[in-house]
Design an enzyme around this catalytic site. Structure first.
Site, short mmCIF file in Angstrom:
data_model
loop_
_atom_site.label_atom_id
_atom_site.label_comp_id
_atom_site.label_asym_id
_atom_site.label_seq_id
_atom_site.Cartn_x
_atom_site.Cartn_y
_atom_site.Cartn_z
N HIS A 197 49.39 13.30 -11.45
CA HIS A 197 49.75 14.68 -11.14
C HIS A 197 50.37 15.37 -12.34
O HIS A 197 50.15 16.55 -12.58
CB HIS A 197 50.73 14.71 -9.96
CG HIS A 197 50.99 16.07 -9.41
ND1 HIS A 197 52.11 16.80 -9.74
CD2 HIS A 197 50.28 16.84 -8.55
CE1 HIS A 197 52.08 17.96 -9.10
NE2 HIS A 197 50.99 18.02 -8.37
N CYS A 198 51.13 14.62 -13.14
CA CYS A 198 51.82 15.18 -14.30
C CYS A 198 50.86 15.66 -15.40
O CYS A 198 51.21 16.54 -16.17
CB CYS A 198 52.77 14.15 -14.91
SG CYS A 198 54.01 13.48 -13.79
N ILE A 199 49.69 15.04 -15.48
CA ILE A 199 48.78 15.35 -16.59
C ILE A 199 47.68 16.33 -16.19
O ILE A 199 46.76 16.59 -16.97
CB ILE A 199 48.16 14.07 -17.19
CG1 ILE A 199 47.24 13.37 -16.18
CG2 ILE A 199 49.27 13.13 -17.68
CD1 ILE A 199 46.46 12.20 -16.77
#
Length: 371
Positions: free
Chosen positions: A361-363
């Site tokens: 999700h962060c990338i």
């Protein structure tokens, strides 16, 4: 010959005032943005293992949502050779590869019109606990992405990363006190003022505040590692049954807060529990492959990583989630399959991404379908 150019206009009003909202991540997408990793002080062995992991995530998402990968000039040819031709690659400089946090938050308005919020970025805490310096190229990414997409831009007056918020698309924002009330983000603002900013720039009506984020999360407790909206009225929560693990108390506190809360439509959120992997720690071999520089946070053998299955990407037709721990991967997949019956569940080995401080999700940053 006439050449048409678009300059991402900066709008002085707010999304809420203009009838724009951040849609839920489970709504339809027309694309996904990512950035290519290469920092040797964050990604081991010259970032080659991380690049393979990013490529696997990009290919998995691209089967549903067309992916655009941002990359430096130095890595352009290599990135283009690694990724399939179906993935768009654009030269766009950044300091690292966390598109969720440095990229724009996309908005929808009447008739499917799209705009974006460009939050201020200080590398998760600036000089008071941030993860690297400088971060000036990351600070420009959101505007550049909006230029490429041809979308108008709201320049928000607060420091905020996309991973620190989740929305249900119906007026509710989920976040943590540990992150948004941290004095290394917006020390001049109190809780009420920060909440007002969230409502104004996300087109929302209510904020549900959780306490701490996942244990040892270096982002100061981003909510996307702890909990997320699966759909309106339903929250997935990272959960540990091990009472000796600090994560148990964190998750239990979050559950109690969610049970006491009501969303913007007056519902008590239904909470579904995702198992917590690990605890997972950096090995000596992994730590030895990372450059140690004074301008960035060191990564040392034995450190606990903030592993979470809640850090997944909801694509239009599939769920792309991190494979982190063989003891729990299948259980996490079963929970996700029950929660998203209309989507294919696709696991991608993601330890190399976790070693850098985040996960799938962060990338990624979804581009909602619109006009």
């Amino acid at each position: 010959m006439h050449i048409l150019q678009f300059v991402s206009a900066t709008i002085s009003s707010t999304p809420a005032a203009d009838g724009f909202r951040m849609p839920g991540e489970f709504e339809a997408h027309s694309g996904c943005w990512m950035a290519w990793p290469e920092r040797p002080d964050n990604w081991r062995l010259g970032a080659k293992p991380a690049q393979q992991a990013f490529a696997a995530v990009a290919e998995a998402i691209n089967a549903s949502d067309p992916v655009t990968m941002c990359v430096s000039a130095a890595q352009f040819e290599h990135c283009r050779a690694v990724l399939s031709p179906a993935i768009r690659v654009v030269e766009l400089a950044s300091d690292d590869a966390w598109m969720r946090d440095m990229g724009p938050t996309f908005l929808l308005g009447a008739g499917g019109a799209r705009r974006g919020v460009d939050w201020r970025f200080n590398a998760w805490g600036g000089l008071a606990g941030g993860l690297y310096f400088p971060w000036d190229r990351d600070e420009q990414v959101a505007q550049k992405v909006l230029e490429i997409e041809g979308l108008e831009r709201y320049r928000a007056p607060i420091v905020l990363e996309g991973g620190s918020i989740h929305v249900d698309g119906e007026g509710t924002v989920l976040t943590t006190e540990e992150c948004l009330l941290n004095p290394n983000r917006n020390p001049e603002l109190d809780r009420e003022q920060i909440e007002r900013m969230l409502l104004d720039y996300l087109g929302a009506e209510r904020v549900i505040w959780l306490g701490r984020g996942v244990q040892e999360d270096e982002t100061d407790g981003h909510v996307d590692n702890l909990a997320c909206f699966a759909r309106p009225g339903v929250v997935l929560l990272s959960w540990s049954d091990d009472e000796s693990d600090p994560q148990h108390a964190i998750s239990h506190d979050a559950l109690e807060r969610l049970q006491r809360a009501r969303d913007a439509r007056g519902r008590e959120p239904e909470v579904l529990r995702l198992p917590s992997p690990g605890p997972l720690r950096i090995t000596e071999q992994e730590a030895a492959g990372i450059d140690i520089l004074a301008s960035s946070r060191p990564r040392r053998a034995g450190e606990r990583m903030a592993a979470s299955y809640a850090n997944f990407y909801i694509a239009t037709s599939r769920i792309v989630f991190p494979l982190l721990d063989e003891r729990y991967d299948e259980q996490a997949a079963e929970v996700l399959a029950g929660c998203f019956p209309g989507r294919e569940i696709v696991g991608v080995p993601a330890r190399e991404i976790l070693l850098g401080g985040g996960n799938i999700h962060c990338i990624t940053q979804q581009l909602p379908a619109g006009q």
